[in-house]
Design an enzyme around this catalytic site. Structure first.
Site, PDB file in Angstrom:
ATOM      1  N   CYS A  49       0.536  -1.300   0.098  1.00  0.00           N
ATOM      2  CA  CYS A  49      -0.180  -0.337  -0.241  1.00  0.00           C
ATOM      3  C   CYS A  49       0.668   1.071   0.060  1.00  0.00           C
ATOM      4  O   CYS A  49       1.065   2.904  -0.907  1.00  0.00           O
ATOM      5  CB  CYS A  49      -0.753   0.122   1.374  1.00  0.00           C
ATOM      6  SG  CYS A  49      -1.809  -1.867   1.631  1.00  0.00           S
TER       7      CYS A  49
HETATM    8  C1  BEZ Z   1       0.528  -4.383   1.711  1.00  0.00           C
HETATM    9  O1  BEZ Z   1       0.154  -3.647   1.450  1.00  0.00           O
HETATM   10  O2  BEZ Z   1       2.168  -5.445   2.114  1.00  0.00           O
HETATM   11  C2  BEZ Z   1      -0.495  -6.044   2.340  1.00  0.00           C
HETATM   12  C3  BEZ Z   1      -1.783  -5.036   3.497  1.00  0.00           C
HETATM   13  C4  BEZ Z   1      -3.095  -6.403   3.421  1.00  0.00           C
HETATM   14  C5  BEZ Z   1      -2.091  -7.393   3.153  1.00  0.00           C
HETATM   15  C6  BEZ Z   1      -1.171  -7.924   2.757  1.00  0.00           C
HETATM   16  C7  BEZ Z   1      -0.572  -7.170   1.867  1.00  0.00           C
END
Ligand code: BEZ
Length: 225
Positions: A49
């Site tokens: 994210c």
């Molecule tokens: C991420 O942004 O890396 C992420 C967020 C939620 C679940 C898995 C990965």
């Protein structure tokens, strides 16, 4: 069965009021008369994210050039978003200016079908679903023109969202569609509803590959319509 309506291409985006990092908004007022990208991410302070929001900030001038407002969303509160934005800015060497909705009670996420309890790769410590990596593109009438859902493990390719917006905006102006892997400025396809007689006037340079596959230049459509 849930009584939340399924949003499809052609649906009007449900209105809502929400807190954002740029203050409270009423979505219908925020979106009025503009193209809008509403995108959700699973959680603040998560790796994929962080890279995604940095990329959206980097692309902000490209969205603006096309008259597109961008707004993010997750089920975190504004204090969390505000803290995380410092990280996004630092990591991506950007300055996040688009608003991010703090949808702590998941009311907007629920209205937009951004929660997927079946996807066990995308739940918080309590087993509550995070918001899916969703994208909605709205036209200036708040009609949904694109929807996307991506897995939590995969960062989105936001150039592709811009490519689709270019195609949609051009197709709204001219009776054309766009071929595979098309990019702005490349040849476009004459819409099947255009007869050859009409095409001779509208797109004098058109080339017929098959009776149902006729190409023209983007420039020609621009000058004629
Ligand atoms: C991420 O942004 O890396 C992420 C967020 C939620 C679940 C898995 C990965």
């Amino acid at each position: 069965m849930s009584d939340v309506p399924v949003l499809r291409l052609g649906s009007i985006g449900p209105d809502f009021e929400a807190e954002t990092t740029k203050g409270p908004i009423k979505f219908s007022e925020f979106a009025a008369g503009s193209w809008v990208v509403l995108f959700s991410h699973p959680d603040d302070f998560t790796p994929v994210c962080t890279t995604e929001l940095g990329e959206v900030a980097r692309l902000q001038p490209e969205f603006e050039k096309r008259g597109v407002k961008v707004i993010g969303l997750s089920a975190n509160d504004i204090a969390s978003h505000d803290k995380w934005i410092s990280d996004i800015n630092e990591v991506g060497n950007v300055d996040v200016q688009f608003p991010i909705i703090g949808d702590k009670d998941r009311s907007v996420a629920t209205a937009y079908g951004m929660l997927d309890a079946l996807d066990k790769s995308n739940v918080d410590a309590k087993g509550l679903p995070f918001t899916v990596r969703t994208v909605f593109v709205f036209d200036p009438k708040r009609i949904i023109r694109l929807t996307l859902s991506y897995p939590a493990s995969t960062g989105r390719q936001f150039d592709e969202i811009i490519r689709v917006i270019d195609s949609l905006q051009l197709g709204d102006k001219h009776r054309i569609t766009t071929p595979v892997n098309w990019k702005k400025g490349e040849p476009v396809i004459i819409h099947p509803s255009v007869t050859n007689e009409e095409a001779k006037t509208l797109f004098p340079d058109f080339k017929t590959v098959k009776p149902y596959l006729r190409f023209t230049s983007e420039e020609q459509g621009k000058t004629i319509v």
